[in-house]
Design an enzyme around this catalytic site. Structure first.
Site, PDB file in Angstrom:
ATOM      1  N   ARG A  47      38.175  -0.260  14.223  1.00  8.44           N
ATOM      2  CA  ARG A  47      36.727  -0.081  13.994  1.00  8.44           C
ATOM      3  C   ARG A  47      36.306   1.289  14.510  1.00  8.44           C
ATOM      4  NH1 ARG A  47      33.644  -1.573  17.721  1.00  8.44           N
ATOM      5  NH2 ARG A  47      34.585  -3.607  18.087  1.00  8.44           N
ATOM      6  N   TYR A  99      17.596   4.495  -5.972  1.00  9.62           N
ATOM      7  CA  TYR A  99      18.399   3.316  -6.265  1.00  9.62           C
ATOM      8  C   TYR A  99      17.683   2.063  -5.735  1.00  9.62           C
ATOM      9  CZ  TYR A  99      22.099  -0.144  -5.833  1.00  9.62           C
ATOM     10  OH  TYR A  99      22.818  -1.302  -5.903  1.00  9.62           O
TER      11      TYR A  99
HETATM   12  O1  P1T Z   1      26.778   0.377  -4.093  1.00 13.27           O
HETATM   13  P1  P1T Z   1      26.916   1.172  -2.816  1.00 13.27           P
HETATM   14  O2  P1T Z   1      28.217   1.849  -2.649  1.00 13.27           O
HETATM   15  O3  P1T Z   1      26.478   0.409  -1.605  1.00 13.27           O
HETATM   16  O4  P1T Z   1      25.887   2.417  -2.949  1.00 13.27           O
HETATM   17  C1  P1T Z   1      24.501   2.247  -3.026  1.00 13.27           C
HETATM   18  C2  P1T Z   1      23.885   3.407  -3.772  1.00 13.27           C
HETATM   19  C3  P1T Z   1      23.287   4.420  -3.050  1.00 13.27           C
HETATM   20  N1  P1T Z   1      22.730   5.504  -3.659  1.00 13.27           N
HETATM   21  C4  P1T Z   1      22.738   5.620  -4.995  1.00 13.27           C
HETATM   22  C5  P1T Z   1      22.117   6.805  -5.632  1.00 13.27           C
HETATM   23  C6  P1T Z   1      23.340   4.628  -5.788  1.00 13.27           C
HETATM   24  O5  P1T Z   1      23.344   4.799  -7.114  1.00 13.27           O
HETATM   25  C7  P1T Z   1      23.915   3.492  -5.161  1.00 13.27           C
HETATM   26  C8  P1T Z   1      24.521   2.381  -5.951  1.00 13.27           C
HETATM   27  N2  P1T Z   1      24.115   2.357  -7.286  1.00 13.27           N
HETATM   28  C9  P1T Z   1      24.511   1.438  -8.223  1.00 13.27           C
HETATM   29  C10 P1T Z   1      25.331   0.414  -7.966  1.00 13.27           C
HETATM   30  C11 P1T Z   1      23.947   1.650  -9.564  1.00 13.27           C
HETATM   31  O6  P1T Z   1      24.451   1.076 -10.557  1.00 13.27           O
HETATM   32  O7  P1T Z   1      22.991   2.427  -9.666  1.00 13.27           O
END
Ligand code: P1T
Length: 380
Positions: A47, A99
């Site tokens: 960790r 997002y």
């Molecule tokens: O899905 P994750 O790895 O936790 O990331 C989140 C995230 C953060 N910032 C942006 C700009 C993102 O597009 C995303 C995740 N987005 C998608 C899963 C999507 O389809 O837009």
């Protein structure tokens, strides 16, 4: 070292002192033997640190022109770590288009902890100033934004952040450091959903942060180690491997993205095409200044803004896959209102342009003729 060389070699010297393997080994271990308490070779518990994860973290720092990288179990875990720098009573100014999962984290989780979020149209960065109070601690920027492809002027945001002594974080998921390096433009923190272009093959979920400042890195490391939202070594390896071809993949994403954007513009059934490479994109000049090309993410709406018609289009696609996510070698299509951005209330999302007919494309690196043929048959 220049960018393309960094994707392959950045932070990768001597990753296997035992045998000299060219790729860092996947250290699939939770712990490390000690000769005496504290007598270890730099790692004591996975960790707190793992050599495969460290290899990725050094590479992330290198490609983003930062000094310290931190890898997490997802993009949202990386964002979560940034918000944990704050405390009750603090305020954050965020882009109003972002997002849906980031919006949900801010409003559904952290507002309950007493942190206030202001969602602001930052296309004119001057709008930020109106929301700055003595409690403002962080400006959160996504650019290009997901899914409206708004462009935010990072340099202008950095000037405001410096003036008021607040942190500026930039979610660089859509652009990647191939297209823009926010730390060079004055940001304090760069964040990635490495699940997307950095990994590049839709086979891993991982998040990253990069900073220049040692004190900030230490605070984020303390959060990473205390909260424990780390990525596993296998996933770190996959992202490290993905990054080695980031520059050639991005080049093709940009070429194909441009061709798809131009095709959509020529289709009489399409109402709006959102892509920062168009000269009439509201912040095209800013994009031209801060990005090296315009990327492979495009959103569009159809005339009449009909929900059912949009659903039919995404269902009819054959080469594009209807799926959440983006940034892989394969082309994906999504319907933000019912998929990635469903957690944003309808009246809030519609204000930023996420209407019922909006379709988002992540243009992959297939042959462009096949992609355009597919869109033609699905849209009609
Ligand atoms: O899905 P994750 O790895 O936790 O990331 C989140 C995230 C953060 N910032 C942006 C700009 C993102 O597009 C995303 C995740 N987005 C998608 C899963 C999507 O389809 O837009």
């Amino acid at each position: 070292m220049k960018f393309n060389t960094k994707t392959i070699h950045g932070g990768q010297h001597d990753t296997d002192p035992a045998y000299g393997s060219v790729m860092p080994p996947i250290y699939q271990t939770s712990t490390y033997s000690q000769t005496t308490p504290g007598g270890h070779k730099g790692f004591q518990y996975s960790r707190s640190g793992n050599p495969t994860r460290s290899a990725l973290e050094r590479n992330l720092a290198s490609i983003e022109n930062g000094a310290f990288g931190l890898a997490f179990g997802s993009g949202l875990a990386a964002i979560d770590a940034v918000i944990k720098l704050l405390k009750a009573g603090d305020e954050v100014i965020s882009t109003n288009n972002l997002y849906g999962g980031s919006y949900r984290l801010f409003t559904k989780i952290y507002e309950d902890f007493g942190i206030t979020f202001h969602f602001v149209a930052m296309e004119d960065a001057a709008n930020i100033e109106r929301f700055v109070t003595k409690n403002t601690k962080l400006i959160w920027v996504e650019t290009p934004t997901n899914p409206m492809m708004n462009i935010i002027d990072i340099k202008a945001c950095a000037a405001i952040a410096k003036k008021h002594d607040v942190l500026l974080a930039v979610d660089n998921t859509f652009a990647t450091p191939y297209l823009q390096t926010p730390l060079d433009l004055g940001a304090d923190i760069v964040m990635h959903s490495a699940t997307k272009y950095l990994g590049g093959h839709s086979d891993v979920v991982l998040g990253g942060l990069v900073v220049k400042d040692k004190e900030l890195a230490d605070r984020l490391y303390a959060i990473q180690n205390s909260s424990g939202a780390i990525c596993g070594p296998q996933d770190a390896f996959l992202v490290l491997r993905g990054i080695k071809t980031l520059h050639i993949r991005m080049q093709r994403h940009c070429e194909n993205g441009k061709a798809v954007a131009q095709y959509l513009l020529s289709n009489p059934k399409i109402e709006n095409v959102y892509w920062p490479g168009f000269k009439d994109h509201p912040n095209h000049e800013v994009a031209k200044e801060q990005m090296r090309d315009y990327g492979g993410m495009i959103s569009f709406t159809t005339k009449g803004n009909n929900y059912d018609e949009a659903i039919k289009i995404v269902e009819n696609l054959k080469v594009f896959t209807l799926a959440e996510s983006l940034g892989g070698v394969e082309s994906l299509a999504g319907h933000p209102a019912s998929m990635t951005h469903w957690s944003i209330p309808k009246e809030v999302r519609e204000k930023t342009g996420i209407v019922d007919s909006l379709i988002r494309l992540s243009v992959g690196i297939e042959d462009i003729e096949d992609l355009i043929e597919d869109l033609k048959q699905a849209i009609g």
